[in-house]
Every structure is written in C-alpha cells, then in structure tokens.
Design an enzyme around this catalytic site. Structure first.
Site, PDB file in Angstrom:
ATOM      1  N   ARG A 184      -3.394   4.810  -1.964  1.00 25.99           N
ATOM      2  CA  ARG A 184      -3.221   3.436  -1.464  1.00 25.99           C
ATOM      3  C   ARG A 184      -2.931   2.419  -2.585  1.00 25.99           C
ATOM      4  NH1 ARG A 184      -5.430  -0.212   2.621  1.00 25.99           N
ATOM      5  NH2 ARG A 184      -6.591  -1.957   1.728  1.00 25.99           N
ATOM      6  N   HIS A 240       2.789  -3.924   6.512  1.00 24.87           N
ATOM      7  CA  HIS A 240       1.839  -2.837   6.305  1.00 24.87           C
ATOM      8  C   HIS A 240       1.866  -1.917   7.520  1.00 24.87           C
ATOM      9  CE1 HIS A 240      -0.701  -4.563   2.898  1.00 24.87           C
ATOM     10  NE2 HIS A 240       0.039  -5.605   3.225  1.00 24.87           N
ATOM     11  N   HIS A 253       0.846  -1.200   0.000  1.00 23.36           N
ATOM     12  CA  HIS A 253       0.000   0.000   0.000  1.00 23.36           C
ATOM     13  C   HIS A 253       0.880   1.248   0.000  1.00 23.36           C
ATOM     14  CE1 HIS A 253      -3.350  -2.709   1.682  1.00 23.36           C
ATOM     15  NE2 HIS A 253      -3.599  -2.442   0.409  1.00 23.36           N
ATOM     16  N   GLU A 255       1.077  -5.228  10.793  1.00 19.43           N
ATOM     17  CA  GLU A 255       0.592  -3.843  10.745  1.00 19.43           C
ATOM     18  C   GLU A 255       1.417  -3.090  11.779  1.00 19.43           C
ATOM     19  OE1 GLU A 255      -1.656  -2.502   8.768  1.00 19.43           O
ATOM     20  OE2 GLU A 255      -2.997  -4.109   8.128  1.00 19.43           O
ATOM     21  N   GLU A 295       1.690   3.710   3.171  1.00 26.01           N
ATOM     22  CA  GLU A 295       2.190   3.136   4.421  1.00 26.01           C
ATOM     23  C   GLU A 295       3.710   3.226   4.467  1.00 26.01           C
ATOM     24  OE1 GLU A 295       0.189  -0.690   4.369  1.00 26.01           O
ATOM     25  OE2 GLU A 295      -1.776   0.283   4.270  1.00 26.01           O
TER      26      GLU A 295
HETATM   27  O1  0X9 Z   1      -6.690  -4.260   4.486  1.00 24.06           O
HETATM   28  C1  0X9 Z   1      -5.520  -4.641   4.277  1.00 24.06           C
HETATM   29  O2  0X9 Z   1      -5.111  -4.963   3.169  1.00 24.06           O
HETATM   30  C2  0X9 Z   1      -4.539  -4.695   5.458  1.00 24.06           C
HETATM   31  N1  0X9 Z   1      -4.726  -3.535   6.313  1.00 24.06           N
HETATM   32  S1  0X9 Z   1      -4.253  -2.055   5.757  1.00 24.06           S
HETATM   33  O3  0X9 Z   1      -4.679  -1.057   6.719  1.00 24.06           O
HETATM   34  N2  0X9 Z   1      -2.660  -2.007   5.705  1.00 24.06           N
HETATM   35  O4  0X9 Z   1      -4.792  -1.851   4.437  1.00 24.06           O
HETATM   36  C3  0X9 Z   1      -4.782  -5.966   6.249  1.00 24.06           C
HETATM   37  C4  0X9 Z   1      -4.522  -7.209   5.465  1.00 24.06           C
HETATM   38  C5  0X9 Z   1      -4.864  -8.473   6.213  1.00 24.06           C
HETATM   39  N3  0X9 Z   1      -4.849  -9.611   5.333  1.00 24.06           N
HETATM   40  C6  0X9 Z   1      -5.819  -9.835   4.386  1.00 24.06           C
HETATM   41  N4  0X9 Z   1      -6.883  -9.076   4.291  1.00 24.06           N
HETATM   42  N5  0X9 Z   1      -5.661 -10.880   3.611  1.00 24.06           N
HETATM   43 ZN    ZN Z   2      -1.668  -1.944   3.961  1.00 22.95          ZN
END
Ligand code: 0X9
Ligand code: ZN
Ligand code: ZN
Length: 305
Positions: free
Chosen positions: A123, A193, A65, A267, A68
């Site tokens: 993003r 992330h 992303h 995260e 980040e």
């Molecule tokens: O939403 C996401 O892609 C991730 N959080 S973020 O705030 N960095 O965008 C979490 C990803 C967790 N894993 C999956 N959703 N597979």
């Molecule tokens: Zn992310």
C-alpha cells in the site's frame, strides 16, 4: 504492450505517457514535478486547449495507494477519453476549452512497481527510514491536515504509518508543492482510490462538517446519480470521517484547507467481492461509469467558476 483494459506495469505506463503526449501536442503537455524516493520521474499531464491567458484547472491523481490498480487504470482511461472525445463531445470540448485538467497517472510509482514485482498487496511508499527495518509510509496519512491525530499510526511497520513528519514522503511533497504553487488556478482536487464505491469529501480528520458541506454533498449526490445511470452501480457519498472512518493526513482534507473547495476522494469498485483484485474485465465498465461522475463534477465546477 499498453492496453486501456489491462493493468499496465509502470514501465508500460511510463512509455505511454511519453507517446501519448508527443502524439497529441495540441491538447496535451507534460511536466516532471519531481522524482520518487527510488528516482522515478513523476510526470504530470496537462490536458486542455492552448490559450494565451492562464486557465482555471482541475487536479486529478491516481495511484496514491500501490495496490489499488483500478485507480491508475482510470487516469489512463480519462486521458484517452478526453483526447478522443474532444471536438465531438460537447461537454469535454467546452471543459478543455475553458479549463485545464492536470492528471498524475500514478502518484506512488515505487509502490505500484513493487506490487507488480514483489507484493501485490503493498500500500505504502518505498522509503527507508533509519532506525527501522520497515519500509514506507502511507502517502494518504502524510499530508499536513491534522497530521497523525486520528486513524493513522506512528509505527513505521503499520500500513497506515503517517511518516516521520508531514510531507516526509518525497512524492507527497512534490504534489503538495505543485498544488501550492498553482493554488490560485486549481478549482477542484480529485483523487482516485479503491475499493468500496464511495464518493468522499472533507473532513476525515474531524467529524466537524466542512464550511461547504451542503454544496459538496449536493454535487457528490449528483455525481453518484450520473455514475449509477450507466450500469446501476451504487455509490454512497458523504464526509470521510462519518462515511468510511476518521483518518488524518489525507490529500483531500489538505487540498480543501488550502482553499480548493471541490475536493473529492473516489473509492471505485467493488464492495469487497474482489476488492483490490478487481478483474480486468471490470476496467472498462468501471472507467466508463466513473467518467460520468468526474464529468458531472467538472461541469459543476466549470459552471461555478
Ligand atoms: O484510508 C484511505 O486513505 C482511503 N481509503 S483506502 O481504502 N483507499 O485506503 C480513504 C481516504 C479518505 N480521505 C481521508 N482519510 N482524508
Ligand atoms: Zn487508497
Ligand atoms: Zn468511452
């Protein structure tokens, strides 16, 4: 110029990749796994002592992303620490003797560049799609894992747009192709992330527990404890769906279903005070504590080869 305690632009990171790999050829090599939508080379660094036999490996990526920024900062930190502690830190020495670590410093380079030049809160990727004036797809909704079934949008204007099909984004396809080609040697997949201070593992596309749930949780809790031991930073660990939200098409679920058991999404800091705008003064402490968690997982993987 490049600094490990600053948020470097892509141009700086690009030059750093070239210089760090040429000045440490005993321990590091680079390979281009493809180009981004806008034509930038996706260069993967391979860290590890050269060996005549093929070594098991860990895959680490940062910057899926664009906004980040602490994430690419961590991959750069990891490379620096690996090179500077090999030979003095017994764990790093043993790790790089026995295994290779593939590091992709910035996954979504086009998006990262755009956050420096135009929109700090971008993003997604920067791909154009005929029939829509909206740009990009969410690379972490574009993997072939329950694709677009939950927590993702089919609207190209959404920040969680899953793309026109699985792996429609060239960056996703390049990484997925590399991992598929090397799946017999890749023992762990780690993706960085921000923010929320979580250590997530599969699944996110379903509330069902992974076959390896107990082991994944045990390792995540060990890693979180290691991280916390440095500055007291608290992390929560658990499966993605129940811990953050259900969201399909993520790289962690895809790698796990391909057969990479130790699949984790970090995260990083913080929990929302600064969010994506984490001050540069927190790069060093964040990276130092995260190193402990990554090294904990690596040691566990190494012990269980
Ligand atoms: O939403 C996401 O892609 C991730 N959080 S973020 O705030 N960095 O965008 C979490 C990803 C967790 N894993 C999956 N959703 N597979
Ligand atoms: Zn992310
Ligand atoms: Zn250090």
């Amino acid at each position: 110029s490049h600094s490990y305690t600053k948020y470097n632009t892509w141009d700086k990171i690009h030059a750093w990749i070239a210089s760090i790999s040429s000045s440490n050829s005993q321990l590091i090599s680079k390979q281009v796994i493809g180009n981004t939508y806008e034509g930038r080379p996706m260069t993967l660094l391979k860290l590890g002592k050269k060996s005549s036999s093929t070594k098991p490996a860990i895959f680490l990526d940062c910057g899926i992303h664009a906004r980040e920024w602490i994430s690419p900062a961590f991959c750069q930190w990891f490379v620096k620490e690996a090179l500077s502690t090999y030979g003095s830190d017994s764990q790093m020495t043993s790790l790089l003797n026995q295994m290779d670590v593939f590091v992709l410093p910035v996954f979504n380079i086009d998006g990262y560049d755009y956050t420096h030049k135009s929109n700090r809160m971008w993003r997604k990727t920067r791909s154009r799609k005929s029939g829509s004036s909206c740009i990009g797809a969410d690379p972490n909704r574009n993997f072939d894992a329950g694709w677009c079934t939950t927590g993702a949008s089919s609207n190209p204007c959404s920040d969680t747009y899953c793309g026109s099909r699985p792996e429609s984004e060239i960056e996703v396809r390049n990484v997925a192709d590399f991992i598929r080609r090397n799946k017999s040697i890749i023992k762990a997949y780690l993706t960085i992330h921000s923010y929320s201070q979580l250590l997530l593992f599969p699944y996110s596309y379903t509330y069902e527990l992974a076959a390896d749930h107990s082991e994944l949780l045990k390792v995540a809790e060990g890693a979180s404890a290691a991280l916390r031991s440095l500055y007291g930073t608290r992390y929560t660990s658990g499966p993605g769906a129940a811990t953050i939200y259900p969201a399909a098409g993520g790289s962690d679920d895809w790698a796990y279903d391909l057969g990479v058991k130790y699949s984790y999404t970090f995260e990083l800091r913080d929990t929302g005070r600064y969010g994506f705008l984490l001050p540069e003064s927190q790069i060093k402490p964040t990276c130092e504590e995260t190193m402990l968690a990554v090294k904990y997982i690596a040691a566990y993987v190494q012990k269980n080869l």
